[in-house]
Design a protein around this motif. Structure first.
Motif, PDB file in Angstrom:
ATOM      1  N   ASN A   1      -6.525 -10.138  -4.185  1.00 53.56           N
ATOM      2  CA  ASN A   1      -6.510  -8.921  -3.377  1.00 53.56           C
ATOM      3  C   ASN A   1      -5.384  -9.036  -2.344  1.00 53.56           C
TER       4      ASN A   1
ATOM      5  N   TRP B   1      -8.272   2.530  -0.041  1.00 53.91           N
ATOM      6  CA  TRP B   1      -8.367   1.687   1.156  1.00 53.91           C
ATOM      7  C   TRP B   1      -9.749   1.057   1.270  1.00 53.91           C
TER       8      TRP B   1
ATOM      9  N   TYR C   1     -14.260  -4.767  -1.712  1.00 50.72           N
ATOM     10  CA  TYR C   1     -13.885  -5.951  -2.501  1.00 50.72           C
ATOM     11  C   TYR C   1     -14.463  -7.216  -1.882  1.00 50.72           C
TER      12      TYR C   1
ATOM     13  N   TRP D   1       2.740  -8.098  -5.513  1.00 47.83           N
ATOM     14  CA  TRP D   1       2.061  -6.803  -5.486  1.00 47.83           C
ATOM     15  C   TRP D   1       2.987  -5.604  -5.280  1.00 47.83           C
TER      16      TRP D   1
ATOM     17  N   PHE E   1       0.817  -1.211   0.000  1.00 43.36           N
ATOM     18  CA  PHE E   1       0.000   0.000   0.000  1.00 43.36           C
ATOM     19  C   PHE E   1       0.856   1.268   0.000  1.00 43.36           C
TER      20      PHE E   1
ATOM     21  N   PHE F   1     -10.082  -1.882  -1.459  1.00 45.08           N
ATOM     22  CA  PHE F   1      -9.290  -3.086  -1.225  1.00 45.08           C
ATOM     23  C   PHE F   1      -9.643  -3.793   0.078  1.00 45.08           C
TER      24      PHE F   1
END
Length: 273
Positions: free
Chosen positions: A215, A180, A187, A256, A155, A183
């Motif tokens: 995710n 924020w 989600y 990620w 993040f 996610f």
């Protein structure tokens, strides 16, 4: 090598001067200790030590708090420099834009790592002192700290991406809040609604687990749950964790940060001082 380290040292001094490091550490310690004592009640009925229950509670805490702290630190990394008029000076340094982002990332990740190590470590020590701790629970605590740092790193890079795309620091803050929310909250709500509609069909059995692990927040949760039977028992997510290969969640969470950093670097190249 020395150029991005110089940027990192400067960013760390800024974090210390603005009390971000102190405040992030205090937040982590207070929340972790509160969840440790609040979640200690089920230890007897589940037949596990207090540290195991504490790790399960802190895993849920980290899913929400680690992304939030990371975005709060990183949302103005580029947009804030533009608003303050210091971006031109920063770009005049003998360092590329990628090195500038890397230096900021190293400093911000170090600050998050310090806060999480102190916060989760102190809560784990308290839980072990009052309720005992086995080898598996100690490993789960160490895994929680490491994966929380990685989740924070994800993040951080997404915050840099938002900061590079926004027109101002205020817009970047709003976009970070939306990121924020998507996610961490929306989600999962969307996946839950799809599962309810599907009624144990093909989507629930085959597609849902892979969408969940895509995710980073869910990948973090599944990695910690899937690696420990005791944590899976106390969290109630053993079924979701067992539906995927053991490598799926770690791979997703480790990939990620590279994807986010690459996207942020590309967006930063288009920013004009």
């Amino acid at each position: 090598m020395t150029r991005f380290l110089a940027i990192a040292r400067a960013e760390m001094r800024i974090l210390q001067r603005n009390l971000w490091l102190l405040m992030a550490t205090i937040i982590m310690v207070l929340f972790a200790l509160a969840l440790t004592f609040a979640g200690s009640a089920p230890t007897g009925s589940l037949g596990v030590d207090m540290l195991t229950v504490s790790v399960a509670s802190m895993t849920t805490l980290s899913v929400y708090l680690a992304p939030l702290l990371a975005l709060m630190i990183s949302f103005d990394a580029v947009a804030g420099e533009t608003d303050r008029g210091s971006l031109g000076l920063l770009l005049s340094y003998p360092a590329g834009r990628g090195e500038i982002l890397l230096g900021k990332f190293v400093a911000h990740l170090a600050a998050l790592a310090f806060a999480m190590l102190i916060g989760f470590g102190s809560a784990g020590a308290v839980a072990a002192w009052f309720g005992g701790a086995g080898a598996e629970s100690l490993m789960a605590l160490g895994r929680l700290i490491v994966t929380s740092i990685i989740l924070g790193g994800v993040f951080l890079t997404l915050g840099y991406l938002v900061s590079s795309l926004a027109n101002s620091a205020t817009a970047a803050a709003g976009m970070s809040a939306g990121l924020w929310l998507i996610f961490v909250v929306l989600y999962d709500l969307g996946l839950l609604g799809a599962v309810v509609v599907d009624e144990s069909g093909v989507f629930t059995r085959q597609v849902f687990p892979w969408l969940m692990v895509a995710n980073p927040a869910d990948a973090f949760r599944l990695w910690n749950i899937g690696a420990s039977d005791s944590v899976a028992l106390t969290s109630g997510m053993a079924g979701a964790a067992s539906a995927l290969p053991v490598w799926a969640a770690p791979l997703s969470l480790l990939v990620w940060p590279f994807l986010g950093f690459g996207a942020a670097r590309f967006a930063f190249r288009r920013v004009e001082p």
